[in-house]
Write a protein that holds these residues in place. Structure first.
Motif, PDB file in Angstrom:
ATOM      1  N   CYS A  66      45.040  92.774   1.434  1.00 38.96           N
ATOM      2  CA  CYS A  66      43.834  93.360   2.007  1.00 38.96           C
ATOM      3  C   CYS A  66      42.699  93.330   0.986  1.00 38.96           C
ATOM      4  CB  CYS A  66      44.093  94.801   2.449  1.00 38.96           C
ATOM      5  SG  CYS A  66      45.404  94.997   3.665  1.00 38.96           S
ATOM      6  N   PRO A  67      42.178  92.152   0.672  1.00 42.60           N
ATOM      7  CA  PRO A  67      41.160  92.050  -0.385  1.00 42.60           C
ATOM      8  C   PRO A  67      39.888  92.838  -0.099  1.00 42.60           C
ATOM      9  CG  PRO A  67      41.292  90.007   0.886  1.00 42.60           C
ATOM     10  CD  PRO A  67      42.457  90.845   1.301  1.00 42.60           C
ATOM     11  N   ASN A  68      39.547  92.986   1.168  1.00 41.31           N
ATOM     12  CA  ASN A  68      38.325  93.718   1.491  1.00 41.31           C
ATOM     13  C   ASN A  68      38.489  95.219   1.280  1.00 41.31           C
ATOM     14  OD1 ASN A  68      36.751  91.370   2.554  1.00 41.31           O
ATOM     15  ND2 ASN A  68      38.459  91.334   3.994  1.00 41.31           N
ATOM     16  N   ILE A  69      39.709  95.725   1.479  1.00 47.20           N
ATOM     17  CA  ILE A  69      39.968  97.131   1.168  1.00 47.20           C
ATOM     18  C   ILE A  69      39.866  97.348  -0.334  1.00 47.20           C
ATOM     19  CG2 ILE A  69      41.729  98.936   1.115  1.00 47.20           C
ATOM     20  CD1 ILE A  69      42.660  98.050   3.846  1.00 47.20           C
ATOM     21  N   ARG A 102      37.106  95.848   9.073  1.00 50.44           N
ATOM     22  CA  ARG A 102      35.928  96.693   9.192  1.00 50.44           C
ATOM     23  C   ARG A 102      35.099  96.687   7.910  1.00 50.44           C
ATOM     24  NH1 ARG A 102      31.779  98.168  12.055  1.00 50.44           N
ATOM     25  NH2 ARG A 102      30.931 100.185  11.420  1.00 50.44           N
ATOM     26  N   VAL A 103      35.762  96.818   6.762  1.00 47.49           N
ATOM     27  CA  VAL A 103      34.994  96.879   5.516  1.00 47.49           C
ATOM     28  C   VAL A 103      34.616  95.487   4.999  1.00 47.49           C
ATOM     29  CG1 VAL A 103      35.836  99.152   4.863  1.00 47.49           C
ATOM     30  CG2 VAL A 103      37.104  97.126   4.112  1.00 47.49           C
ATOM     31  N   ARG A 104      35.070  94.459   5.687  1.00 51.95           N
ATOM     32  CA  ARG A 104      34.515  93.127   5.458  1.00 51.95           C
ATOM     33  C   ARG A 104      33.177  93.012   6.184  1.00 51.95           C
ATOM     34  NH1 ARG A 104      38.262  90.091   7.652  1.00 51.95           N
ATOM     35  NH2 ARG A 104      37.192  89.817   9.648  1.00 51.95           N
ATOM     36  N   ALA A 105      33.110  93.631   7.375  1.00 49.87           N
ATOM     37  CA  ALA A 105      31.913  93.529   8.207  1.00 49.87           C
ATOM     38  C   ALA A 105      30.822  94.520   7.804  1.00 49.87           C
ATOM     39  CB  ALA A 105      32.296  93.763   9.675  1.00 49.87           C
ATOM     40  N   SER A 106      31.207  95.638   7.196  1.00 50.27           N
ATOM     41  CA  SER A 106      30.223  96.656   6.822  1.00 50.27           C
ATOM     42  C   SER A 106      30.601  97.271   5.481  1.00 50.27           C
ATOM     43  CB  SER A 106      30.120  97.741   7.897  1.00 50.27           C
ATOM     44  OG  SER A 106      31.363  98.388   8.065  1.00 50.27           O
ATOM     45  N   ARG A 107      29.615  97.833   4.825  1.00 48.73           N
ATOM     46  CA  ARG A 107      29.838  98.362   3.478  1.00 48.73           C
ATOM     47  C   ARG A 107      30.777  99.565   3.490  1.00 48.73           C
ATOM     48  NH1 ARG A 107      27.953  97.685  -1.444  1.00 48.73           N
ATOM     49  NH2 ARG A 107      27.653  99.446  -2.863  1.00 48.73           N
ATOM     50  N   TYR A 108      30.614 100.435   4.496  1.00 50.76           N
ATOM     51  CA  TYR A 108      31.466 101.609   4.644  1.00 50.76           C
ATOM     52  C   TYR A 108      32.007 101.632   6.066  1.00 50.76           C
ATOM     53  CZ  TYR A 108      29.563 103.044   0.159  1.00 50.76           C
ATOM     54  OH  TYR A 108      29.212 103.084  -1.168  1.00 50.76           O
ATOM     55  N   LEU A 109      32.858 102.586   6.361  1.00 51.61           N
ATOM     56  CA  LEU A 109      33.564 102.562   7.651  1.00 51.61           C
ATOM     57  C   LEU A 109      32.638 102.773   8.846  1.00 51.61           C
ATOM     58  CD1 LEU A 109      36.832 104.412   6.611  1.00 51.61           C
ATOM     59  CD2 LEU A 109      36.590 102.007   7.240  1.00 51.61           C
TER      60      LEU A 109
END
Length: 213
Positions: free
Chosen positions: A181-184, A144-151
């Protein structure tokens, strides 16, 4: 006067953070965990029948439960900030992630923490199943946070405040390696850059190392 009763290293950090993001006046009362049991002290447990953090008082009102407290403060003091309305294109995302925080993620972490403390064999089916559920939850957040800046989308909302504790301070109780989880990790970098988050953590848990990586 709105009073936030904050128990150190607990979900009540969400409420301190929320108040700082909104910039509203509030009184902060901090409580220290029992040195032996690491649980809430007696005077904190006496605040509400459930005996757990968070708890707020507002005049004659005493309210517990993170989601309820966040909803209450936003509705009463937020002037529409940090929550998305039904007409917003990301409304459904906001609802999902707001409730995912305690409905799924925190519950799974808590269950995994208890099972780990039972010293079960590493191949115990229940332990393996619970760990797999936690991994799936982290994978879902990572995507999710790869696809968008916030949740909820590109806009920071209360869904991020609700989830932040589980990704950070909760790891004092249930360690989790974010290398997978690099995007987290990138997302937590964005959280760390928010002045309100830094103020809240320094006020509520001064000197505590923040688990942001």
């Amino acid at each position: 006067m709105l009073t936030v009763h904050h128990l150190g290293k607990s979900q009540s950090e969400r409420i301190v953070w929320l108040c700082e993001e909104l910039g509203i006046p509030y009184e902060l009362k901090c409580y220290t965990r029992d040195a032996v049991t690491v649980l809430a002290p007696a005077d904190y447990k006496a605040l509400h029948e459930i005996g757990a953090a968070p708890v707020i008082t507002d005049g004659e009102l005493t309210l517990a439960e993170s989601g309820a407290v966040v909803d209450y403060i936003i509705a009463r003091y937020g002037d529409g900030r940090l929550a998305l309305t039904s007409g917003h294109p990301d409304f459904a995302h906001y609802l999902y992630w707001f409730h995912f925080a305690n409905g799924t993620l925190q519950a799974q972490l808590g269950r995994n923490m208890i099972l780990n403390r039972l010293n079960l064999p590493a191949d115990n089916p229940m332990l393996l199943a619970t760990k797999a559920r936690v991994d799936r939850s982290f994978d879902l957040i990572d995507a999710r946070v790869r696809a968008s800046r916030y949740l909820a989308g590109d806009e920071f909302t209360a869904a991020d405040i609700m989830t932040g504790f589980s990704l950070t301070t909760m790891r004092y109780f249930m360690p989790y390696d974010l290398d997978r989880c690099p995007n987290i990790r990138d997302y937590l970098g964005r959280i760390a850059a928010r002045p309100a988050y830094r103020r809240a953590m320094e006020k509520g848990d001064p000197g505590m190392a923040l688990l942001l990586t």
